[in-house]
Design a protein around this motif. Sequence first.
Motif, PDB file in Angstrom:
ATOM      1  N   TYR A  41       0.814  -1.310   0.075  1.00  8.70           N
ATOM      2  CA  TYR A  41       0.129  -0.209  -0.161  1.00  8.70           C
ATOM      3  C   TYR A  41       0.786   1.555  -0.072  1.00  8.70           C
ATOM      4  CZ  TYR A  41      -4.124  -2.942   0.816  1.00  8.70           C
ATOM      5  OH  TYR A  41      -5.443  -3.276   0.598  1.00  8.70           O
ATOM      6  N   TYR A  42       0.194   1.720  -0.694  1.00 16.54           N
ATOM      7  CA  TYR A  42       0.986   3.462  -1.010  1.00 16.54           C
ATOM      8  C   TYR A  42       0.188   4.779  -0.628  1.00 16.54           C
ATOM      9  CZ  TYR A  42       4.346   0.269  -3.743  1.00 16.54           C
ATOM     10  OH  TYR A  42       4.769  -1.057  -3.860  1.00 16.54           O
ATOM     11  N   CYS A  43       0.766   5.964  -0.131  1.00 21.95           N
ATOM     12  CA  CYS A  43      -0.048   6.971  -0.289  1.00 21.95           C
ATOM     13  C   CYS A  43       0.893   7.550  -1.252  1.00 21.95           C
ATOM     14  CB  CYS A  43      -0.080   7.530   1.320  1.00 21.95           C
ATOM     15  SG  CYS A  43       2.340   8.135   1.810  1.00 21.95           S
ATOM     16  N   ALA A  44      -0.180   8.935  -1.570  1.00 22.41           N
ATOM     17  CA  ALA A  44       0.566   9.342  -2.910  1.00 22.41           C
ATOM     18  C   ALA A  44       0.097  10.717  -2.530  1.00 22.41           C
ATOM     19  CB  ALA A  44       0.222   9.105  -4.451  1.00 22.41           C
ATOM     20  N   ARG A  45       1.026  12.258  -3.214  1.00 17.65           N
ATOM     21  CA  ARG A  45       0.492  13.266  -3.092  1.00 17.65           C
ATOM     22  C   ARG A  45      -0.383  13.839  -4.812  1.00 17.65           C
ATOM     23  NH1 ARG A  45       3.142  18.509  -3.151  1.00 17.65           N
ATOM     24  NH2 ARG A  45       2.844  18.700  -5.111  1.00 17.65           N
ATOM     25  N   HIS A  46      -1.050  14.338  -4.940  1.00 17.19           N
ATOM     26  CA  HIS A  46      -1.331  14.571  -6.419  1.00 17.19           C
ATOM     27  C   HIS A  46      -0.563  16.193  -7.408  1.00 17.19           C
ATOM     28  CE1 HIS A  46      -4.251  15.946  -9.312  1.00 17.19           C
ATOM     29  NE2 HIS A  46      -5.008  15.168  -9.444  1.00 17.19           N
ATOM     30  N   ARG A  47      -0.859  16.016  -8.241  1.00 19.80           N
ATOM     31  CA  ARG A  47       0.133  16.719  -8.935  1.00 19.80           C
ATOM     32  C   ARG A  47      -0.405  17.975  -8.777  1.00 19.80           C
ATOM     33  NH1 ARG A  47       2.191  15.589 -13.420  1.00 19.80           N
ATOM     34  NH2 ARG A  47       1.568  13.272 -12.874  1.00 19.80           N
ATOM     35  N   THR A  48      -1.434  18.390  -8.756  1.00 19.08           N
ATOM     36  CA  THR A  48      -2.415  19.359  -8.832  1.00 19.08           C
ATOM     37  C   THR A  48      -2.373  20.269  -7.194  1.00 19.08           C
ATOM     38  OG1 THR A  48      -2.962  18.966 -10.929  1.00 19.08           O
ATOM     39  CG2 THR A  48      -3.783  21.015 -10.177  1.00 19.08           C
ATOM     40  N   TRP A  49      -2.168  21.805  -7.235  1.00 15.09           N
ATOM     41  CA  TRP A  49      -2.555  22.370  -5.933  1.00 15.09           C
ATOM     42  C   TRP A  49      -3.609  22.834  -6.069  1.00 15.09           C
ATOM     43  CZ3 TRP A  49      -3.621  28.019  -6.185  1.00 15.09           C
ATOM     44  CH2 TRP A  49      -3.617  28.342  -4.019  1.00 15.09           C
ATOM     45  N   LEU A  50      -4.710  22.513  -5.362  1.00 15.69           N
ATOM     46  CA  LEU A  50      -6.070  22.754  -5.001  1.00 15.69           C
ATOM     47  C   LEU A  50      -6.725  22.052  -6.394  1.00 15.69           C
ATOM     48  CD1 LEU A  50      -6.227  26.146  -3.780  1.00 15.69           C
ATOM     49  CD2 LEU A  50      -6.501  24.183  -2.097  1.00 15.69           C
ATOM     50  N   SER A  51      -6.166  20.583  -6.435  1.00 11.82           N
ATOM     51  CA  SER A  51      -6.948  19.999  -7.500  1.00 11.82           C
ATOM     52  C   SER A  51      -8.524  19.781  -7.900  1.00 11.82           C
ATOM     53  CB  SER A  51      -5.809  18.556  -7.730  1.00 11.82           C
ATOM     54  OG  SER A  51      -5.855  18.303  -6.630  1.00 11.82           O
ATOM     55  N   GLY A  52      -9.104  19.257  -6.579  1.00 12.77           N
ATOM     56  CA  GLY A  52     -10.780  19.931  -6.786  1.00 12.77           C
ATOM     57  C   GLY A  52     -10.757  18.956  -6.269  1.00 12.77           C
ATOM     58  N   LYS A  53     -11.943  17.880  -6.793  1.00 16.98           N
ATOM     59  CA  LYS A  53     -12.026  16.273  -6.907  1.00 16.98           C
ATOM     60  C   LYS A  53     -11.918  15.191  -7.058  1.00 16.98           C
ATOM     61  CE  LYS A  53     -16.605  16.734  -9.385  1.00 16.98           C
ATOM     62  NZ  LYS A  53     -17.400  16.244 -10.562  1.00 16.98           N
ATOM     63  N   PRO A  54     -11.345  14.650  -5.644  1.00 19.60           N
ATOM     64  CA  PRO A  54     -10.826  13.620  -5.029  1.00 19.60           C
ATOM     65  C   PRO A  54     -10.633  12.435  -6.717  1.00 19.60           C
ATOM     66  CG  PRO A  54     -12.610  12.932  -3.712  1.00 19.60           C
ATOM     67  CD  PRO A  54     -12.777  14.268  -4.213  1.00 19.60           C
ATOM     68  N   SER A  55      -9.246  12.134  -6.356  1.00 15.99           N
ATOM     69  CA  SER A  55      -8.778  11.260  -7.531  1.00 15.99           C
ATOM     70  C   SER A  55      -8.805   9.721  -7.386  1.00 15.99           C
ATOM     71  CB  SER A  55      -8.044  11.921  -8.646  1.00 15.99           C
ATOM     72  OG  SER A  55      -7.361  10.793  -9.561  1.00 15.99           O
ATOM     73  N   LEU A  56      -8.749   8.719  -8.071  1.00 10.44           N
ATOM     74  CA  LEU A  56      -8.074   7.783  -7.509  1.00 10.44           C
ATOM     75  C   LEU A  56      -7.081   7.457  -8.916  1.00 10.44           C
ATOM     76  CD1 LEU A  56     -10.758   5.300  -6.126  1.00 10.44           C
ATOM     77  CD2 LEU A  56      -8.889   6.917  -5.310  1.00 10.44           C
ATOM     78  N   VAL A  57      -6.492   7.927  -9.885  1.00 13.14           N
ATOM     79  CA  VAL A  57      -6.126   7.999 -11.259  1.00 13.14           C
ATOM     80  C   VAL A  57      -4.503   7.863 -10.813  1.00 13.14           C
ATOM     81  CG1 VAL A  57      -5.845   8.853 -13.724  1.00 13.14           C
ATOM     82  CG2 VAL A  57      -8.132   9.010 -12.485  1.00 13.14           C
ATOM     83  N   GLU A  58      -4.111   6.960 -11.605  1.00 13.36           N
ATOM     84  CA  GLU A  58      -2.666   6.599 -11.084  1.00 13.36           C
ATOM     85  C   GLU A  58      -2.057   8.489 -11.612  1.00 13.36           C
ATOM     86  OE1 GLU A  58      -0.647   3.405 -11.529  1.00 13.36           O
ATOM     87  OE2 GLU A  58       1.431   4.072 -11.273  1.00 13.36           O
ATOM     88  N   ARG A  59      -2.200   8.471 -12.625  1.00 14.41           N
ATOM     89  CA  ARG A  59      -0.865   9.437 -13.177  1.00 14.41           C
ATOM     90  C   ARG A  59      -1.304  11.129 -12.766  1.00 14.41           C
ATOM     91  NH1 ARG A  59      -5.236   8.557 -17.214  1.00 14.41           N
ATOM     92  NH2 ARG A  59      -6.929  10.212 -17.608  1.00 14.41           N
ATOM     93  N   ASP A  60      -2.115  11.303 -12.312  1.00 15.83           N
ATOM     94  CA  ASP A  60      -2.829  12.175 -11.464  1.00 15.83           C
ATOM     95  C   ASP A  60      -2.114  12.597  -9.389  1.00 15.83           C
ATOM     96  OD1 ASP A  60      -6.776  11.967 -11.987  1.00 15.83           O
ATOM     97  OD2 ASP A  60      -4.272  12.399 -13.459  1.00 15.83           O
ATOM     98  N   PHE A  61      -0.983  11.806  -9.939  1.00 12.20           N
ATOM     99  CA  PHE A  61       0.059  11.506  -8.989  1.00 12.20           C
ATOM    100  C   PHE A  61       1.472  11.483  -9.018  1.00 12.20           C
ATOM    101  CE2 PHE A  61      -3.424  11.478  -5.532  1.00 12.20           C
ATOM    102  CZ  PHE A  61      -4.869  11.129  -6.012  1.00 12.20           C
ATOM    103  N   VAL A  62       2.479  12.342  -8.189  1.00 14.69           N
ATOM    104  CA  VAL A  62       3.432  12.225  -8.305  1.00 14.69           C
ATOM    105  C   VAL A  62       4.296  12.393  -7.568  1.00 14.69           C
ATOM    106  CG1 VAL A  62       3.385  14.230 -10.260  1.00 14.69           C
ATOM    107  CG2 VAL A  62       4.159  15.248  -8.256  1.00 14.69           C
ATOM    108  N   HIS A  63       3.949  12.076  -6.091  1.00 13.89           N
ATOM    109  CA  HIS A  63       4.805  11.640  -5.339  1.00 13.89           C
ATOM    110  C   HIS A  63       4.666  10.558  -4.865  1.00 13.89           C
ATOM    111  CE1 HIS A  63       7.637  15.763  -5.190  1.00 13.89           C
ATOM    112  NE2 HIS A  63       6.232  15.970  -5.466  1.00 13.89           N
ATOM    113  N   TRP A  64       4.893   9.505  -3.964  1.00 10.15           N
ATOM    114  CA  TRP A  64       5.250   8.740  -3.286  1.00 10.15           C
ATOM    115  C   TRP A  64       5.520   8.585  -2.570  1.00 10.15           C
ATOM    116  CZ3 TRP A  64       0.947   5.454  -6.064  1.00 10.15           C
ATOM    117  CH2 TRP A  64       0.365   6.103  -7.306  1.00 10.15           C
ATOM    118  N   GLY A  65       5.011   7.379  -1.365  1.00 15.27           N
ATOM    119  CA  GLY A  65       5.504   6.619  -0.065  1.00 15.27           C
ATOM    120  C   GLY A  65       6.299   5.968  -0.709  1.00 15.27           C
ATOM    121  N   GLN A  66       7.312   4.907  -0.247  1.00 19.65           N
ATOM    122  CA  GLN A  66       7.566   3.703  -0.377  1.00 19.65           C
ATOM    123  C   GLN A  66       7.074   2.349   0.067  1.00 19.65           C
ATOM    124  OE1 GLN A  66       7.567   5.075   3.049  1.00 19.65           O
ATOM    125  NE2 GLN A  66       7.826   2.801   4.170  1.00 19.65           N
TER     126      GLN A  66
END
Length: 126
Positions: A93-118
């Motif tokens: 299981y990984y946590c991830a941060r969205h690429r966009t500041w104040l991006s709006g609706k929550p997303s589950l699309v992998e390409r929307d996220f650019v920072h990942w935990g280990q």
Amino acid sequence: QVHMVESGGGAVQAGGSLRLSCVTSGYTFTSYSMAWFRQAPGKEREGVAGINSDGDTKYANSVKGRFTISKDDGKNTLFLQMNSLTGEDTAMYYCARHRTWLSGKPSLVERDFVHWGQGTQVTVSL
């Protein structure tokens, strides 16, 4: 520098519960959507639960009613409460941060996220 560290994984019997945590630093936590993803052996990574800066949430159908995503803005920490676990939930299981500041609706699309935990491993035994 964005830094995210997951914890809380482990081995549990089917029907049990776990609570994952993701402590973050290096950015304004309250301004970005976050999500939990998981990847099982031999499978692609999939979005499990997402939450935006307003606290709106989104879940994969496979975990609806069993998993709850939440966050503590004061502690810059993301959580995933997992109940009624099954063997199908076994994954990293990984946590991830969205690429966009104040991006709006929550997303589950992998390409929307650019920072990942280990990642933190969850293993559910039957």
